[in-house]
Design a protein around this motif. Structure first.
Motif, short mmCIF file in Angstrom:
data_model
loop_
_atom_site.label_atom_id
_atom_site.label_comp_id
_atom_site.label_asym_id
_atom_site.label_seq_id
_atom_site.Cartn_x
_atom_site.Cartn_y
_atom_site.Cartn_z
N ALA A 11 50.73 28.44 51.90
CA ALA A 11 50.92 29.12 50.62
C ALA A 11 49.62 29.11 49.81
CB ALA A 11 52.03 28.43 49.84
N PRO A 12 49.27 30.22 49.19
CA PRO A 12 48.05 30.26 48.39
C PRO A 12 48.20 29.47 47.10
CG PRO A 12 49.24 32.33 48.18
CD PRO A 12 49.97 31.50 49.20
N ARG A 13 47.07 29.03 46.55
CA ARG A 13 47.08 28.34 45.25
C ARG A 13 46.68 29.34 44.18
NH1 ARG A 13 44.23 22.86 44.72
NH2 ARG A 13 42.46 24.22 44.47
N PHE A 14 47.35 29.25 43.05
CA PHE A 14 47.08 30.14 41.93
C PHE A 14 46.61 29.31 40.74
CE2 PHE A 14 50.02 32.37 44.59
CZ PHE A 14 49.69 33.71 44.47
N ILE A 15 45.60 29.79 40.06
CA ILE A 15 45.11 29.14 38.85
C ILE A 15 45.44 30.06 37.68
CG2 ILE A 15 42.79 30.16 38.94
CD1 ILE A 15 41.70 27.38 38.07
N PHE A 16 45.84 29.45 36.56
CA PHE A 16 46.16 30.25 35.39
C PHE A 16 44.87 30.56 34.63
CE2 PHE A 16 47.39 30.87 30.96
CZ PHE A 16 48.41 31.80 31.10
N ALA A 17 44.63 31.84 34.41
CA ALA A 17 43.44 32.26 33.65
C ALA A 17 43.91 32.63 32.25
CB ALA A 17 42.78 33.45 34.32
N PRO A 18 43.62 31.79 31.24
CA PRO A 18 44.11 32.06 29.88
C PRO A 18 43.66 33.40 29.32
CG PRO A 18 43.11 29.87 30.01
CD PRO A 18 42.88 30.55 31.31
N THR A 19 42.47 33.84 29.68
CA THR A 19 41.99 35.13 29.16
C THR A 19 42.79 36.30 29.73
OG1 THR A 19 40.31 35.11 30.89
CG2 THR A 19 39.63 34.37 28.70
N LEU A 20 43.42 36.09 30.87
CA LEU A 20 44.26 37.14 31.47
C LEU A 20 45.72 36.98 31.07
CD1 LEU A 20 42.80 37.09 35.11
CD2 LEU A 20 42.38 38.82 33.34
N GLY A 21 46.17 35.73 31.02
CA GLY A 21 47.56 35.47 30.70
C GLY A 21 48.47 35.41 31.92
N ASN B 58 43.14 39.75 46.67
CA ASN B 58 43.24 39.83 45.21
C ASN B 58 44.72 39.77 44.86
OD1 ASN B 58 40.42 40.24 44.59
ND2 ASN B 58 40.65 42.21 45.60
N LEU B 59 45.21 38.55 44.77
CA LEU B 59 46.64 38.29 44.63
C LEU B 59 46.92 37.69 43.26
CD1 LEU B 59 49.29 38.35 46.29
CD2 LEU B 59 48.72 36.06 47.07
N ILE B 60 48.01 38.15 42.64
CA ILE B 60 48.37 37.73 41.29
C ILE B 60 49.83 37.33 41.26
CG2 ILE B 60 48.74 38.66 38.96
CD1 ILE B 60 46.23 40.45 39.68
N TYR B 61 50.13 36.32 40.46
CA TYR B 61 51.52 35.91 40.25
C TYR B 61 51.82 36.11 38.77
CZ TYR B 61 55.75 33.13 40.06
OH TYR B 61 57.05 32.71 39.87
N LEU B 62 52.80 36.96 38.49
CA LEU B 62 53.12 37.31 37.11
C LEU B 62 54.59 37.70 37.02
CD1 LEU B 62 52.24 38.09 34.18
CD2 LEU B 62 51.58 40.30 35.10
N ASP B 63 55.28 37.12 36.04
CA ASP B 63 56.69 37.45 35.80
C ASP B 63 57.58 37.26 37.04
OD1 ASP B 63 56.01 38.10 33.20
OD2 ASP B 63 55.85 40.26 33.61
N TYR C 24 54.80 38.87 42.83
CA TYR C 24 53.42 38.85 43.33
C TYR C 24 52.88 40.27 43.34
CZ TYR C 24 54.68 34.18 44.66
OH TYR C 24 55.09 32.87 44.62
N PHE C 25 51.61 40.41 42.98
CA PHE C 25 50.95 41.70 42.98
C PHE C 25 49.64 41.56 43.73
CE2 PHE C 25 53.72 41.62 39.35
CZ PHE C 25 54.37 42.84 39.44
N LEU C 26 49.35 42.57 44.52
CA LEU C 26 48.17 42.56 45.38
C LEU C 26 47.38 43.83 45.14
CD1 LEU C 26 46.72 41.33 47.95
CD2 LEU C 26 48.17 42.88 49.25
N ARG C 27 46.09 43.67 44.93
CA ARG C 27 45.20 44.83 44.80
C ARG C 27 44.50 44.99 46.14
NH1 ARG C 27 43.97 48.94 41.05
NH2 ARG C 27 41.95 49.75 41.67
N ASP C 28 44.70 46.16 46.76
CA ASP C 28 44.07 46.43 48.05
C ASP C 28 43.43 47.81 47.97
OD1 ASP C 28 43.62 45.75 50.88
OD2 ASP C 28 44.88 47.51 51.24
N GLY C 29 42.10 47.83 47.92
CA GLY C 29 41.41 49.11 47.78
C GLY C 29 41.69 49.70 46.41
N ARG C 30 42.23 50.90 46.39
CA ARG C 30 42.53 51.58 45.13
C ARG C 30 43.96 51.36 44.65
NH1 ARG C 30 41.61 57.17 47.22
NH2 ARG C 30 43.37 57.47 45.84
#
Length: 151
Positions: free
Chosen positions: A56-66, A76-81, A84-90
């Motif tokens: 499992a990947p580790r996620f760090i909370f970035a306060p400037t992003l929230g 480019n993986l994000i955990y929010l609400d 999981y959200f992944l940015r791949d290319g466009r």
């Protein structure tokens, strides 16, 4: 082309009148070029990315992003609400689990917190927060999130 047509018409017009009575007829038809209609562009299928993790990947909370951003991973993986959200290319993809199944998410369908930032900004803030952790691990007060490996 027009000059040749005009010259031919003048020459033919100067023929004796008797030739006109002999049953000779001349007609000139100028047809416009055929209209070519281009076919509509073919629809391009967007194939979800193939994402694989050994653990499992580790996620760090970035306060400037929230929100949480994955570190120590090539994605480019994000955990929010709770998703999981992944940015791949466009494109952005969403999933209920960090390893998919991934479904394309259009910009207006992203959570507002994520929609505010460009991908480059997200990476910049992730790297800044992760650098703060690496430089002073003992005193780092940030938050971490590691998803449960069980589904």
């Amino acid at each position: 082309m027009l000059k040749k047509l005009l010259a031919t018409t003048i020459c033919l017009g100067s023929l004796p009148v008797a030739a006109a009575h002999a049953g000779t007829s001349i007609s000139v038809n100028i047809n416009p070029p055929a209209m070519v209609v281009a076919a509509p562009p073919a629809a391009v299928a967007v194939v979800p990315p193939r994402v694989a993790f050994r653990r499992a990947p580790r996620f760090i909370f970035a306060p400037t992003l929230g929100f949480y951003v994955a570190v120590e991973t090539p994605y480019n993986l994000i955990y929010l609400d709770g998703r999981y959200f992944l940015r791949d290319g466009r494109f952005w993809y969403g999933a209920p689990y960090y390893n998919g199944p991934w479904v394309r998410v259009r910009g207006r369908e992203l959570p507002p917190g994520l929609r505010r930032f460009r991908a480059e900004e997200i990476r910049h803030h992730r790297d800044t927060e992760y650098r703060a952790f690496r430089e002073d691990r003992e005193h780092y007060r940030g938050r971490w999130y590691t998803p449960d490996d069980r589904r």
